[in-house]
Write a protein that holds these residues in place. Structure first.
Motif, PDB file in Angstrom:
ATOM      1  N   TYR A 289      -7.791  10.403  -2.487  1.00 42.58           N
ATOM      2  CA  TYR A 289      -7.482  10.771  -3.873  1.00 42.58           C
ATOM      3  C   TYR A 289      -8.722  11.414  -4.478  1.00 42.58           C
ATOM      4  O   TYR A 289      -9.816  11.364  -3.905  1.00 42.58           O
ATOM      5  CB  TYR A 289      -7.057   9.523  -4.676  1.00 42.58           C
ATOM      6  CG  TYR A 289      -5.785   8.899  -4.148  1.00 42.58           C
ATOM      7  CD1 TYR A 289      -4.541   9.252  -4.655  1.00 42.58           C
ATOM      8  CD2 TYR A 289      -5.827   7.978  -3.098  1.00 42.58           C
ATOM      9  CE1 TYR A 289      -3.373   8.697  -4.148  1.00 42.58           C
ATOM     10  CE2 TYR A 289      -4.663   7.419  -2.582  1.00 42.58           C
ATOM     11  CZ  TYR A 289      -3.437   7.782  -3.107  1.00 42.58           C
ATOM     12  OH  TYR A 289      -2.276   7.249  -2.595  1.00 42.58           O
ATOM     13  N   GLU A 290      -8.537  11.982  -5.663  1.00 41.31           N
ATOM     14  CA  GLU A 290      -9.642  12.652  -6.357  1.00 41.31           C
ATOM     15  C   GLU A 290     -10.775  11.653  -6.640  1.00 41.31           C
ATOM     16  O   GLU A 290     -10.533  10.615  -7.260  1.00 41.31           O
ATOM     17  CB  GLU A 290      -9.104  13.210  -7.687  1.00 41.31           C
ATOM     18  CG  GLU A 290     -10.012  14.184  -8.396  1.00 41.31           C
ATOM     19  CD  GLU A 290     -10.285  15.458  -7.617  1.00 41.31           C
ATOM     20  OE1 GLU A 290     -11.433  15.940  -7.696  1.00 41.31           O
ATOM     21  OE2 GLU A 290      -9.372  15.958  -6.914  1.00 41.31           O
TER      22      GLU A 290
ATOM     23  N   MET B 153      -4.372   4.567  -5.471  1.00 37.99           N
ATOM     24  CA  MET B 153      -3.428   4.346  -4.374  1.00 37.99           C
ATOM     25  C   MET B 153      -2.302   3.410  -4.822  1.00 37.99           C
ATOM     26  O   MET B 153      -1.114   3.668  -4.576  1.00 37.99           O
ATOM     27  CB  MET B 153      -4.173   3.756  -3.170  1.00 37.99           C
ATOM     28  CG  MET B 153      -3.289   3.406  -1.968  1.00 37.99           C
ATOM     29  SD  MET B 153      -2.475   1.784  -2.046  1.00 37.99           S
ATOM     30  CE  MET B 153      -3.865   0.685  -1.872  1.00 37.99           C
ATOM     31  N   LEU B 154      -2.675   2.326  -5.515  1.00 40.25           N
ATOM     32  CA  LEU B 154      -1.667   1.334  -5.903  1.00 40.25           C
ATOM     33  C   LEU B 154      -0.601   1.930  -6.827  1.00 40.25           C
ATOM     34  O   LEU B 154       0.557   1.531  -6.789  1.00 40.25           O
ATOM     35  CB  LEU B 154      -2.341   0.135  -6.574  1.00 40.25           C
ATOM     36  CG  LEU B 154      -3.214  -0.726  -5.655  1.00 40.25           C
ATOM     37  CD1 LEU B 154      -3.986  -1.766  -6.472  1.00 40.25           C
ATOM     38  CD2 LEU B 154      -2.382  -1.415  -4.574  1.00 40.25           C
ATOM     39  N   SER B 155      -1.018   2.889  -7.661  1.00 39.81           N
ATOM     40  CA  SER B 155      -0.046   3.480  -8.601  1.00 39.81           C
ATOM     41  C   SER B 155       1.032   4.265  -7.856  1.00 39.81           C
ATOM     42  O   SER B 155       2.101   4.528  -8.399  1.00 39.81           O
ATOM     43  CB  SER B 155      -0.769   4.392  -9.602  1.00 39.81           C
ATOM     44  OG  SER B 155      -1.271   5.528  -8.930  1.00 39.81           O
ATOM     45  N   GLU B 156       0.763   4.642  -6.605  1.00 38.40           N
ATOM     46  CA  GLU B 156       1.752   5.399  -5.811  1.00 38.40           C
ATOM     47  C   GLU B 156       2.562   4.492  -4.880  1.00 38.40           C
ATOM     48  O   GLU B 156       3.504   4.940  -4.244  1.00 38.40           O
ATOM     49  CB  GLU B 156       1.032   6.443  -4.949  1.00 38.40           C
ATOM     50  CG  GLU B 156       0.533   7.629  -5.745  1.00 38.40           C
ATOM     51  CD  GLU B 156       0.140   8.794  -4.828  1.00 38.40           C
ATOM     52  OE1 GLU B 156       0.165   8.631  -3.592  1.00 38.40           O
ATOM     53  OE2 GLU B 156      -0.178   9.855  -5.359  1.00 38.40           O
ATOM     54  N   ALA B 157       2.155   3.210  -4.771  1.00 39.43           N
ATOM     55  CA  ALA B 157       2.826   2.303  -3.827  1.00 39.43           C
ATOM     56  C   ALA B 157       4.224   1.956  -4.337  1.00 39.43           C
ATOM     57  O   ALA B 157       4.392   1.601  -5.496  1.00 39.43           O
ATOM     58  CB  ALA B 157       1.996   1.045  -3.645  1.00 39.43           C
ATOM     59  N   LYS B 158       5.213   2.077  -3.483  1.00 43.17           N
ATOM     60  CA  LYS B 158       6.602   1.787  -3.868  1.00 43.17           C
ATOM     61  C   LYS B 158       7.175   0.714  -2.942  1.00 43.17           C
ATOM     62  O   LYS B 158       6.857   0.677  -1.761  1.00 43.17           O
ATOM     63  CB  LYS B 158       7.472   3.049  -3.713  1.00 43.17           C
ATOM     64  CG  LYS B 158       7.014   4.252  -4.559  1.00 43.17           C
ATOM     65  CD  LYS B 158       7.619   4.220  -5.948  1.00 43.17           C
ATOM     66  CE  LYS B 158       7.309   5.487  -6.733  1.00 43.17           C
ATOM     67  NZ  LYS B 158       5.896   5.636  -7.067  1.00 43.17           N
TER      68      LYS B 158
ATOM     69  N   PHE C 110      -0.876  -7.097 -12.254  1.00 46.17           N
ATOM     70  CA  PHE C 110      -1.471  -6.040 -13.077  1.00 46.17           C
ATOM     71  C   PHE C 110      -0.682  -4.757 -12.865  1.00 46.17           C
ATOM     72  O   PHE C 110      -0.072  -4.560 -11.809  1.00 46.17           O
ATOM     73  CB  PHE C 110      -2.925  -5.781 -12.655  1.00 46.17           C
ATOM     74  CG  PHE C 110      -3.880  -6.861 -13.077  1.00 46.17           C
ATOM     75  CD1 PHE C 110      -4.388  -6.895 -14.366  1.00 46.17           C
ATOM     76  CD2 PHE C 110      -4.287  -7.840 -12.187  1.00 46.17           C
ATOM     77  CE1 PHE C 110      -5.269  -7.881 -14.764  1.00 46.17           C
ATOM     78  CE2 PHE C 110      -5.175  -8.833 -12.567  1.00 46.17           C
ATOM     79  CZ  PHE C 110      -5.667  -8.845 -13.863  1.00 46.17           C
ATOM     80  N   ASP C 111      -0.721  -3.890 -13.852  1.00 50.88           N
ATOM     81  CA  ASP C 111      -0.179  -2.519 -13.708  1.00 50.88           C
ATOM     82  C   ASP C 111       1.310  -2.482 -13.364  1.00 50.88           C
ATOM     83  O   ASP C 111       1.770  -1.538 -12.739  1.00 50.88           O
ATOM     84  CB  ASP C 111      -0.971  -1.733 -12.638  1.00 50.88           C
ATOM     85  CG  ASP C 111      -2.454  -1.685 -12.954  1.00 50.88           C
ATOM     86  OD1 ASP C 111      -2.796  -1.572 -14.140  1.00 50.88           O
ATOM     87  OD2 ASP C 111      -3.273  -1.783 -12.017  1.00 50.88           O
TER      88      ASP C 111
ATOM     89  N   LYS D  99       0.848  -1.197   0.000  1.00 49.03           N
ATOM     90  CA  LYS D  99       0.000   0.000   0.000  1.00 49.03           C
ATOM     91  C   LYS D  99       0.887   1.252   0.000  1.00 49.03           C
ATOM     92  O   LYS D  99       2.024   1.201   0.484  1.00 49.03           O
ATOM     93  CB  LYS D  99      -0.915   0.046   1.233  1.00 49.03           C
ATOM     94  CG  LYS D  99      -1.515  -1.283   1.690  1.00 49.03           C
ATOM     95  CD  LYS D  99      -2.465  -1.915   0.695  1.00 49.03           C
ATOM     96  CE  LYS D  99      -3.238  -3.068   1.321  1.00 49.03           C
ATOM     97  NZ  LYS D  99      -3.289  -4.293   0.568  1.00 49.03           N
ATOM     98  N   ALA D 100       0.350   2.333  -0.536  1.00 50.74           N
ATOM     99  CA  ALA D 100       1.059   3.616  -0.483  1.00 50.74           C
ATOM    100  C   ALA D 100       0.873   4.191   0.924  1.00 50.74           C
ATOM    101  O   ALA D 100      -0.251   4.438   1.347  1.00 50.74           O
ATOM    102  CB  ALA D 100       0.506   4.573  -1.531  1.00 50.74           C
TER     103      ALA D 100
END
Length: 554
Positions: free
Chosen positions: A213-214, A227-232, A258-259, A206-207
């Motif tokens: 988010y918007e 959220m997942l796109s920001e998780a590192k 995915f992604d 998780k981020a």
């Protein structure tokens, strides 16, 4: 690339609940699977992936596990599982199980203990937040609709679930959680399991810290993907899991990923990747819409070709993709990728050839080898799939009529893949002597294994020939390891590519019902496979019949 034992194999996915029922209770089971191993061996299958058969309340059809160390009584016993492993081994087959560790069931003992003492050890196995009146900890929408937060029973806290509310997310930031996961994986590998298919694994990271988010719909929530796109940092977890489990056993692992970012592919499936392989979902996610299924764009033959070639180019020879036409989470591939009204034996074989000859590991989903199709749905009352029920409501809320919403569900529901396997033209398609848990597709009288097994022109026989070609010592090196080079990419409704190794093979599929011509650069040596009995040819120009697929040695 380092050569591995599984590179030249063919895999087959079984959805145990719908495969074969041995005791007449209407639910498929492990003894039923054991009884069909010879059928799978005859087809040429080496690796069998079982969707979850652990104890579960079945809120999400077994992907909500209440005990990772047992078999659900619906499916049999641990003795049955041991027998399945032994019988598979006799046939040089490997069994994979599903690894579902982003979440467990709310009926798992860890979650029960977290409810009893949220501040204690097991409270930290989950993501818990203090409850605030009229306000959620975050505005994320779960995959199945609605917020990801639910009240923790008997407490003033809420817990996170990115899937169903009965699937609380495990807190992978907690080393004790990870230890429990690795212990369980190794327990199964010690038992003789060949490996795992790893479910929904991108979600484990998780981020942090959590934030809103918007919003992207009227409900004021946003897709969980924001959220997942920001998780590192997921690699730290996955690398640790590989080193502590799969690597020690030389086990096969395939990720549902995915992604992923293109630069991460070597990390996932390179020589020292987190997994042996990962699925290519390029085709299955095509046309998706944030609005819901009702707004999905229909995939065309040219789109399908582009998706396949993009995935192949992205991976190149870095590693091995696992190629699918369908699985338990998707509608039937022939109903999705073949234009409406064109489903026939020839088009089903064409789709099989185009997918099977791609570079990577072919996965067949149960019934795919028969050309099983989507099931007609006339009312939402017939639907079992929780995501379909949610999407039906989404469609109605968007202003679609009941008829239009049902049509959407018919097209994309996961029930399409979960209807019972069609073994014979007898009662309940030979799946059970009882009442099947989900209705049988009425076309079982025409599409069934008994009718196809000894028919040399059947879809199943064609799959068997494709598998035999992959394993043929003369062509194996090229089919398994050869480069893939697209050809005639701009030609409408034609998908063609070379496989180049110690031999040069040309795979051509006329992806339409009208004839069309291709001119070969030179004469071919041999026809290795053809879904028609002839090739119409003048000099080096081939006039392809509707949905004709040919594999040529050049």
């Amino acid at each position: 690339m380092t050569k591995k034992w599984w590179h030249d194999k063919v895999a087959y996915q079984i959805y145990p609940k719908s495969f074969c029922d041995s005791n007449g209770d209407g639910i498929g089971d492990l003894p039923g699977i054991i009884g069909k191993l010879d059928y799978l061996q005859d087809l040429g299958v080496d690796i069998i992936w079982l969707s979850p058969c652990y104890p579960s309340p079945l809120a999400d059809e077994g992907y909500d596990i209440s005990d990772y160390y047992d078999i659900d009584p619906r499916f049999g016993t641990m003795e049955d599982m041991d027998r399945l492993l032994a019988e598979a081994k006799k046939r040089n087959m490997y069994i994979l199980m599903d690894l579902v560790v982003n979440h467990c069931s709310d009926e798992h003992e860890w979650f029960k203990k977290a409810c009893q003492d949220p501040e204690g050890k097991y409270g930290n196995f989950f993501y818990l937040r203090d409850k605030k009146e009229g306000e959620l900890p975050t505005n994320w929408r779960s995959y199945f609709g609605g917020p990801v937060w639910e009240d923790l029973p008997g407490t003033n806290k809420q817990y996170l679930h990115v899937f169903h509310k009965k699937q609380p997310d495990l807190n992978w930031e907690n080393p004790e959680v990870r230890e429990e996961v690795y212990k369980n994986i190794n327990w199964w590998l010690d038992k003789g399991l060949g490996g795992f298919r790893i479910d929904a694994i991108i979600n484990i990271k998780k981020a942090l810290p959590f934030r809103n988010y918007e919003p992207d719909r009227e409900d004021g929530l946003c897709t969980i993907k924001a959220m997942l796109s920001e998780a590192k940092g997921i690699g730290e977890f996955l690398g640790e899991m590989r080193d502590r489990t799969f690597k020690k056993y030389d086990a096969f692992s395939v990720g549902e990923v995915f992604d992923e970012k293109p630069e991460e592919i070597p990390d996932f499936i390179g020589d020292n990747g987190y997994f042996s392989s990962m699925f290519d979902f390029n085709e299955t996610i095509f046309g998706e819409s944030d609005k819901g299924w009702y707004d999905m764009r229909q995939i065309t033959p040219d789109d399908y070709k582009k998706c396949c070639f993009e995935a192949q180019a992205k991976v190149g020879d870095m590693g091995f993709l696992s190629n699918i036409i369908e699985n338990h989470d998707e509608p039937r591939g022939v109903s999705r990728y073949i234009p409406e009204g064109d489903c026939c034996t020839e088009s089903k074989k064409m789709l099989a050839a185009l997918n099977f000859m791609l570079r990577g590991l072919p996965f067949i989903y149960q019934g795919q080898e028969l050309g099983m199709e989507n099931v007609p749905i006339s009312s939402i009352e017939e639907v079992d799939d929780i995501s379909a029920i949610n999407e039906y409501q989404v469609a109605l809320d968007a202003g679609l009529s009941v008829e239009e919403a049902v049509k959407v569900i018919s097209k994309y529901s996961r029930d399409n893949a979960r209807t019972p396997m069609q073994w014979t033209d007898g009662a309940n398609a030979g799946f059970t002597t009882g009442k099947p848990w989900l209705k049988v597709n009425p076309n079982y009288t025409d599409i069934n294994a008994a009718a196809q097994q000894d028919d040399p022109d059947s879809v199943r026989s064609f799959y068997k020939q494709l598998i035999a070609l992959r394993k043929n010592p003369e062509y194996k090196e090229t089919v398994v390891y050869g480069a893939l080079e697209p050809v005639w990419e701009e030609q409408h409704n034609l998908m063609a590519y070379y496989r180049k190794g110690d031999k040069t093979l040309l795979v051509i599929g006329n992806y339409q019902k009208e004839e069309q011509a291709v001119t070969l650069p030179s004469a071919y040596k041999k026809v290795l496979l053809n879904n028609y009995s002839d090739i119409a040819q003048t000099d080096n120009t081939i006039q392809l019949h509707g949905y004709q697929a040919v594999i040529l040695e050049m």
